[in-house]
Write an enzyme that holds these catalytic residues in place. Structure first.
Site, PDB file in Angstrom:
ATOM      1  N   ASP A 142       0.820  -1.219   0.000  1.00 33.15           N
ATOM      2  CA  ASP A 142       0.000   0.000   0.000  1.00 33.15           C
ATOM      3  C   ASP A 142       0.855   1.272   0.000  1.00 33.15           C
ATOM      4  OD1 ASP A 142      -2.311   1.474   0.019  1.00 33.15           O
ATOM      5  OD2 ASP A 142      -2.662   1.273   2.162  1.00 33.15           O
ATOM      6  N   ASN A 176       1.291   3.316  -2.916  1.00 31.25           N
ATOM      7  CA  ASN A 176       1.844   3.676  -4.240  1.00 31.25           C
ATOM      8  C   ASN A 176       1.300   5.019  -4.724  1.00 31.25           C
ATOM      9  OD1 ASN A 176       2.974   1.168  -4.134  1.00 31.25           O
ATOM     10  ND2 ASN A 176       1.583   0.221  -5.603  1.00 31.25           N
ATOM     11  N   GLY A 177      -0.017   5.216  -4.537  1.00 31.55           N
ATOM     12  CA  GLY A 177      -0.664   6.441  -5.016  1.00 31.55           C
ATOM     13  C   GLY A 177      -0.116   7.666  -4.296  1.00 31.55           C
ATOM     14  N   SER A 189      -7.199  -6.212  -5.595  1.00 27.24           N
ATOM     15  CA  SER A 189      -8.306  -6.801  -4.834  1.00 27.24           C
ATOM     16  C   SER A 189      -9.578  -6.854  -5.688  1.00 27.24           C
ATOM     17  CB  SER A 189      -8.583  -5.981  -3.569  1.00 27.24           C
ATOM     18  OG  SER A 189      -9.253  -4.784  -3.913  1.00 27.24           O
ATOM     19  N   GLU A 223     -12.092  -5.418  -5.014  1.00 28.63           N
ATOM     20  CA  GLU A 223     -12.673  -4.066  -4.954  1.00 28.63           C
ATOM     21  C   GLU A 223     -11.904  -3.072  -5.835  1.00 28.63           C
ATOM     22  OE1 GLU A 223     -12.041  -5.914  -2.041  1.00 28.63           O
ATOM     23  OE2 GLU A 223     -14.131  -6.570  -2.105  1.00 28.63           O
ATOM     24  N   ASN A 224     -10.678  -3.428  -6.253  1.00 30.58           N
ATOM     25  CA  ASN A 224      -9.854  -2.467  -7.014  1.00 30.58           C
ATOM     26  C   ASN A 224     -10.396  -2.184  -8.417  1.00 30.58           C
ATOM     27  OD1 ASN A 224      -6.701  -3.519  -5.528  1.00 30.58           O
ATOM     28  ND2 ASN A 224      -7.988  -1.779  -4.994  1.00 30.58           N
ATOM     29  N   TRP A 225     -11.375  -2.965  -8.898  1.00 29.37           N
ATOM     30  CA  TRP A 225     -11.987  -2.671 -10.208  1.00 29.37           C
ATOM     31  C   TRP A 225     -12.705  -1.343 -10.197  1.00 29.37           C
ATOM     32  CZ3 TRP A 225     -10.320  -5.747 -13.946  1.00 29.37           C
ATOM     33  CH2 TRP A 225      -9.990  -7.075 -13.655  1.00 29.37           C
ATOM     34  N   GLU A 238       0.969 -12.625  13.022  1.00 27.26           N
ATOM     35  CA  GLU A 238       1.451 -11.422  13.703  1.00 27.26           C
ATOM     36  C   GLU A 238       1.407 -10.274  12.688  1.00 27.26           C
ATOM     37  OE1 GLU A 238       2.209 -11.234  16.890  1.00 27.26           O
ATOM     38  OE2 GLU A 238       1.890 -13.380  17.207  1.00 27.26           O
TER      39      GLU A 238
HETATM   40  C1  FPP Z   1      -2.154  -0.070  -3.279  1.00 27.44           C
HETATM   41  O1  FPP Z   1      -1.656   1.265  -3.231  1.00 27.44           O
HETATM   42  C2  FPP Z   1      -1.574  -0.773  -4.432  1.00 27.44           C
HETATM   43  C3  FPP Z   1      -2.300  -1.408  -5.419  1.00 27.44           C
HETATM   44  C4  FPP Z   1      -3.772  -1.471  -5.400  1.00 27.44           C
HETATM   45  C5  FPP Z   1      -1.617  -2.020  -6.590  1.00 27.44           C
HETATM   46  C6  FPP Z   1      -0.367  -2.813  -6.297  1.00 27.44           C
HETATM   47  C7  FPP Z   1       0.236  -3.231  -7.577  1.00 27.44           C
HETATM   48  C8  FPP Z   1       1.551  -3.196  -7.894  1.00 27.44           C
HETATM   49  C9  FPP Z   1       2.615  -2.845  -6.912  1.00 27.44           C
HETATM   50  C10 FPP Z   1       2.028  -3.486  -9.287  1.00 27.44           C
HETATM   51  C11 FPP Z   1       2.021  -4.888  -9.776  1.00 27.44           C
HETATM   52  C12 FPP Z   1       2.589  -5.912  -8.896  1.00 27.44           C
HETATM   53  C13 FPP Z   1       3.508  -6.881  -9.203  1.00 27.44           C
HETATM   54  C14 FPP Z   1       3.552  -8.075  -8.342  1.00 27.44           C
HETATM   55  C15 FPP Z   1       4.464  -6.829 -10.343  1.00 27.44           C
HETATM   56  P1  FPP Z   1      -2.672   2.481  -3.468  1.00 27.44           P
HETATM   57  O2  FPP Z   1      -2.775   2.740  -4.918  1.00 27.44           O
HETATM   58  O3  FPP Z   1      -3.991   2.188  -2.810  1.00 27.44           O
HETATM   59  O4  FPP Z   1      -1.924   3.648  -2.730  1.00 27.44           O
HETATM   60  P2  FPP Z   1      -2.595   4.900  -1.991  1.00 27.44           P
HETATM   61  O5  FPP Z   1      -3.377   4.339  -0.822  1.00 27.44           O
HETATM   62  O6  FPP Z   1      -1.423   5.708  -1.552  1.00 27.44           O
HETATM   63  O7  FPP Z   1      -3.473   5.613  -2.994  1.00 27.44           O
END
Ligand code: FPP
Length: 246
Positions: free
Chosen positions: A30, A32-33, A75, A77-79, A211
Site C-alpha cells: 500500500d 503507491n498512489g 483486490s 474491490e480495485n476494479w 502477527e
Molecule cells: C495499493 O496502493 C496498491 C495497489 C492497489 C496495486 C499494487 C500493484 C503493484 C505494486 C504493481 C504490480 C505488482 C507486481 C507483483 C508486479 P494504493 O494505490 O492504494 O496507494 P494509496 O493508498 O497511496 O493511494
C-alpha cells in the site's frame, strides 16, 4: 539458494535471527498512489515503483531462504478504480510475468496466483498459465500474487465448491482445502506499509494467528532494512495460539 550466512545480523534496522525466519510473510503493498502524488507524478508511476519494490523484496526473500511470500496486487474491490489505473496495474503484471517466465527456472522461484482469474485479460491469463506450468517443475521459494482476490470472496468460493461437490463434512480442514491458499501454510507475519491500520479483505481466514507489522513507510520506499525491522519485531513476539506461555 539458501542464505549464505546464518545467525544474527544487525544492520541498525533490527536484529534478525536468520536461523529462525518466519516461514511465510504476506504484504499489503500500500501507498503507491501517495508516493506518486508527493512527487507530482501520476498514480501509475507509483505502481511502477511499487512493482520494482516487489522485485527487490521477492529476490531478497528468496536469497534469505523464506519459503513463502504473498503480496496483495489487486483486490476484488480495485476494479472500482479509474480504468487507466486498472490497465496500468495489469500492464505491470504482464511485464513482470514476461520477465519471470525467462528467469524463474534459473532462480528456482515458483509463482502462484491467488484469486479469481476468470475476468482477467486473455494475454494475462495466458502468461499466468505459463508461469503455473513452469512452477510445477520447481521447488524453490514460492511467491503468491493475490490478483482479483478478496478474503470474503475466497471463503464464499470455497464453501460453494464444497456444496457443488456434495461435501457434507464442513469443518476447518475441508474449508481450508478449498481456499485459493490450499496447501500453503498460514502467514506468520503480515506487513502493511503506508500507515493504514486495516486488513482490507486480505487473507481473512488465514490471518487467524498471524502477527501484524504496520509501518508508515510507503510501499515504493519499502527496503530490505524495513523488512529486517518487521522480521526483528516478529521475532520478539510471543505466539501462543490461544494457549499459555510455556
Ligand atoms: C495499493 O496502493 C496498491 C495497489 C492497489 C496495486 C499494487 C500493484 C503493484 C505494486 C504493481 C504490480 C505488482 C507486481 C507483483 C508486479 P494504493 O494505490 O492504494 O496507494 P494509496 O493508498 O497511496 O493511494
Amino acid at each position: 539458494m539458501r542464505f549464505p550466512f546464518f545467525g544474527k545480523k544487525d544492520d541498525g534496522a533490527g536484529q534478525v535471527d536468520f536461523g529462525h525466519l518466519p516461514r511465510h510473510i504476506a504484504v499489503i503493498m500500500d501507498g503507491n498512489g501517495r508516493w506518486a502524488r508527493r512527487r507530482g507524478l501520476p498514480r501509475s508511476a507509483g505502481h511502477k515503483a511499487g512493482a520494482e519494490t516487489f522485485r527487490t523484496i521477492a529476490t531478497y526473500c528468496r536469497e534469505i531462504g523464506l519459503d513463502y511470500l504473498t503480496v496483495y496486487a489487486f483486490s476484488t474491490e480495485n476494479w472500482k478504480r479509474p480504468p487507466e489505473e486498472v490497465e496500468a496495474i495489469m500492464d505491470l503484471l504482464a511485464r513482470y510475468l514476461q520477465e519471470a517466465i525467462e528467469t524463474m527456472a534459473r532462480d528456482n522461484v515458483r509463482l502462484k496466483f491467488l484469486g479469481d482469474m476468470t475476468p482477467l485479460r486473455p494475454d494475462l491469463r495466458a502468461l499466468i498459465d505459463e508461469t503455473n506450468r513452469i512452477s510445477a517443475g520447481l521447488d524453490g521459494c514460492q511467491a503468491n500474487i493475490c490478483l482479483n482476490y478478496g478474503g470474503r470472496d475466497e471463503i464464499v468460493h470455497a464453501v460453494s465448491e464444497l456444496v457443488r461437490l456434495g461435501e457434507t463434512d464442513i469443518n476447518e480442514d475441508t474449508i481450508a482445502a478449498h481456499l485459493y491458499t490450499a496447501g500453503i501454510p498460514d502467514p506468520d507475519l503480515i506487513i502493511r506499509p503506508s500507515g493504514e491500520l486495516r486488513l482490507s479483505n486480505f487473507l481473512l481466514w488465514q490471518c487467524a494467528y498471524s502477527e501484524f507489522y504496520f509501518t508508515n513507510v510507503l510501499w515504493p520506499d519499502f527496503s530490505k532494512e524495513e523488512l529486517h525491522r518487521a522480521i526483528a519485531a516478529y521475532q520478539q513476539r510471543d505466539r501462543r495460539y490461544g494457549g499459555v506461555k510455556k
